[in-house]
Design an enzyme around this catalytic site. Structure first.
Site, PDB file in Angstrom:
ATOM      1  N   GLU A 102       0.838  -1.212   0.000  1.00 60.73           N
ATOM      2  CA  GLU A 102       0.000   0.000   0.000  1.00 60.73           C
ATOM      3  C   GLU A 102       0.866   1.253   0.000  1.00 60.73           C
ATOM      4  OE1 GLU A 102      -2.591   1.547  -0.526  1.00 60.73           O
ATOM      5  OE2 GLU A 102      -4.268   1.067   0.777  1.00 60.73           O
ATOM      6  N   ASP A 103       0.320   2.316  -0.562  1.00 63.04           N
ATOM      7  CA  ASP A 103       1.021   3.599  -0.516  1.00 63.04           C
ATOM      8  C   ASP A 103       0.941   4.230   0.868  1.00 63.04           C
ATOM      9  OD1 ASP A 103      -1.725   3.997  -0.801  1.00 63.04           O
ATOM     10  OD2 ASP A 103      -1.562   5.594  -2.286  1.00 63.04           O
ATOM     11  N   ASP A 106      -4.258   5.433   6.317  1.00 65.16           N
ATOM     12  CA  ASP A 106      -4.779   6.646   6.936  1.00 65.16           C
ATOM     13  C   ASP A 106      -5.764   6.206   8.036  1.00 65.16           C
ATOM     14  OD1 ASP A 106      -5.044   9.561   6.799  1.00 65.16           O
ATOM     15  OD2 ASP A 106      -6.967   9.268   5.843  1.00 65.16           O
ATOM     16  N   PHE A 155      -1.853  16.399   4.160  1.00 66.66           N
ATOM     17  CA  PHE A 155      -2.160  15.743   2.894  1.00 66.66           C
ATOM     18  C   PHE A 155      -0.908  15.731   2.026  1.00 66.66           C
ATOM     19  CE2 PHE A 155      -4.418  14.373  -0.855  1.00 66.66           C
ATOM     20  CZ  PHE A 155      -5.312  13.479  -0.282  1.00 66.66           C
ATOM     21  N   ARG A 168       1.180  11.726  -9.538  1.00 68.35           N
ATOM     22  CA  ARG A 168       1.650  10.446  -8.987  1.00 68.35           C
ATOM     23  C   ARG A 168       3.087  10.157  -9.392  1.00 68.35           C
ATOM     24  NH1 ARG A 168      -2.813   7.346  -7.278  1.00 68.35           N
ATOM     25  NH2 ARG A 168      -4.762   7.734  -8.356  1.00 68.35           N
TER      26      ARG A 168
HETATM   27  P1  IMP Z   1      -7.749   4.801   4.588  1.00 70.04           P
HETATM   28  O1  IMP Z   1      -8.826   3.819   4.196  1.00 70.04           O
HETATM   29  O2  IMP Z   1      -8.326   5.981   5.315  1.00 70.04           O
HETATM   30  O3  IMP Z   1      -6.624   4.168   5.360  1.00 70.04           O
HETATM   31  O4  IMP Z   1      -7.243   5.463   3.260  1.00 70.04           O
HETATM   32  C1  IMP Z   1      -6.196   5.030   2.536  1.00 70.04           C
HETATM   33  C2  IMP Z   1      -6.258   5.633   1.143  1.00 70.04           C
HETATM   34  O5  IMP Z   1      -6.581   7.032   1.204  1.00 70.04           O
HETATM   35  C3  IMP Z   1      -4.921   5.550   0.478  1.00 70.04           C
HETATM   36  O6  IMP Z   1      -4.801   4.358  -0.286  1.00 70.04           O
HETATM   37  C4  IMP Z   1      -4.894   6.795  -0.369  1.00 70.04           C
HETATM   38  O7  IMP Z   1      -5.458   6.530  -1.620  1.00 70.04           O
HETATM   39  C5  IMP Z   1      -5.787   7.781   0.321  1.00 70.04           C
HETATM   40  N1  IMP Z   1      -5.014   8.789   1.077  1.00 70.04           N
HETATM   41  C6  IMP Z   1      -4.987   8.958   2.417  1.00 70.04           C
HETATM   42  N2  IMP Z   1      -4.203   9.979   2.774  1.00 70.04           N
HETATM   43  C7  IMP Z   1      -3.703  10.481   1.618  1.00 70.04           C
HETATM   44  C8  IMP Z   1      -2.801  11.584   1.324  1.00 70.04           C
HETATM   45  O8  IMP Z   1      -2.275  12.293   2.201  1.00 70.04           O
HETATM   46  N3  IMP Z   1      -2.520  11.770   0.006  1.00 70.04           N
HETATM   47  C9  IMP Z   1      -3.050  11.017  -0.991  1.00 70.04           C
HETATM   48  N4  IMP Z   1      -3.890   9.988  -0.763  1.00 70.04           N
HETATM   49  C10 IMP Z   1      -4.221   9.728   0.536  1.00 70.04           C
HETATM   50 MG    MG Z   2      -5.111   5.172  -2.868  1.00 65.80          MG
END
Ligand code: IMP
Ligand code: MG
Length: 185
Positions: A102-103, A106, A155, A168
Site C-alpha cells: 500500500e502507498d 490513513d 495531505f 503520482r
Molecule cells: P484509509 O482507508 O483511510 O486508510 O485510506 C487510505 C487511502 O486514502 C490511500 O490508499 C490513499 O489513496 C488515500 N489517502 C490517504 N491519505 C492520503 C494523502 O495524504 N494523500 C493522498 N492519498 C491519501
Molecule cells: Mg489510494
C-alpha cells in the site's frame, strides 16, 4: 494544470531517502519470506510506484497481482469505513503468502476491508507493507508488518499518491499547501 511548485509546501521525503528505506524493507522481506510462495498484492493505483521499486529490491522469487478498491463516497479525501472492490485479483491466493503493498494507511478502513476479504480465500498468510503510515488518523486497528515512514497528519502527494489523480509520477513525497492548490475541472 498547475505545476507542483505552485502548491508544494515542502518535500517531506526526498527521493534518495525513500529509495534507501525501500531497499531496507526489501532486504527484510527477502529474509522473512525465504523459501515461501510470496505474492505481492498491490492496491491500485497509489501503490504502483512503491510496488515496482520494492520488487526490484527483493532477492527471492515472487509473483505480483493487483486489486483496486474505492471508498463509498468517491472523490472524498476521507474513507467512509465502507470499501468496494472495483478490480479483483486475477490469480488465486490459496496457500500463498500474501503481502499487501500500500502507498499509505490513513483511517485504516481500506486495508482492513481488503485483509478481511483476502482471508476468506485461504491464503497461507496475509501481511501488510505500507510505505507511509498516518498513524494519528487511525480509526480501526491495522497490523502493519512493514512500514516505510510514519508521517504527520498532512495531505501528501507524489510517489504514487495523487491529487485528483495527478502528480503520482513525482519521485518524492510532498506536502500540499491547500490554500494554493486548485483542483482541475
Ligand atoms: P484509509 O482507508 O483511510 O486508510 O485510506 C487510505 C487511502 O486514502 C490511500 O490508499 C490513499 O489513496 C488515500 N489517502 C490517504 N491519505 C492520503 C494523502 O495524504 N494523500 C493522498 N492519498 C491519501
Ligand atoms: Mg489510494
Amino acid at each position: 494544470m498547475q505545476h507542483y511548485h505552485d502548491f508544494l509546501q515542502e518535500i517531506l521525503i526526498e527521493e534518495d531517502i525513500l529509495q534507501a528505506r525501500i531497499r531496507e524493507l526489501g532486504a527484510e522481506i527477502s529474509r522473512d519470506y525465504e523459501g515461501k510462495p510470496l505474492m505481492l498484492v498491490c492496491i491500485l493505483r497509489g501503490g504502483v510506484m512503491f510496488l515496482t521499486d520494492l520488487m526490484r529490491t527483493l532477492t527471492i522469487p515472487h509473483t505480483i497481482d493487483f486489486m483496486a478498491v474505492s471508498s463509498y463516497g468517491a472523490g472524498a479525501r476521507q474513507s467512509s469505513g465502507q470499501v468496494r472492490i472495483t478490480l479483483d485479483l486475477q490469480t488465486s491466493i490459496e496457500d500463498k503468502d500474501v503481502l499487501l503493498v500500500e502507498d499509505i494507511i490513513d483511517s485504516g478502513y481500506t486495508i482492513s476491508s481488503v485483509i478481511d476479504l483476502l482471508r476468506t480465500r485461504q491464503p497461507a498468510s496475509v501481511r501488510v507493507c505500507t510505505l507511509l503510515d498516518k498513524a494519528i488518523r487511525r480509526e480501526t486497528e491495522v497490523p502493519i508488518d512493514y512500514r516505510g515512514f510514519e508521517i504527520p497528519n498532512k495531505f501528501v502527494f507524489g510517489y504514487g499518491l495523487d491529487l485528483d489523480e495527478y502528480y503520482r509520477n513525482l519521485p518524492f513525497v510532498g506536502i500540499v499547501r491547500p490554500d494554493r492548490y486548485i483542483p482541475p475541472d
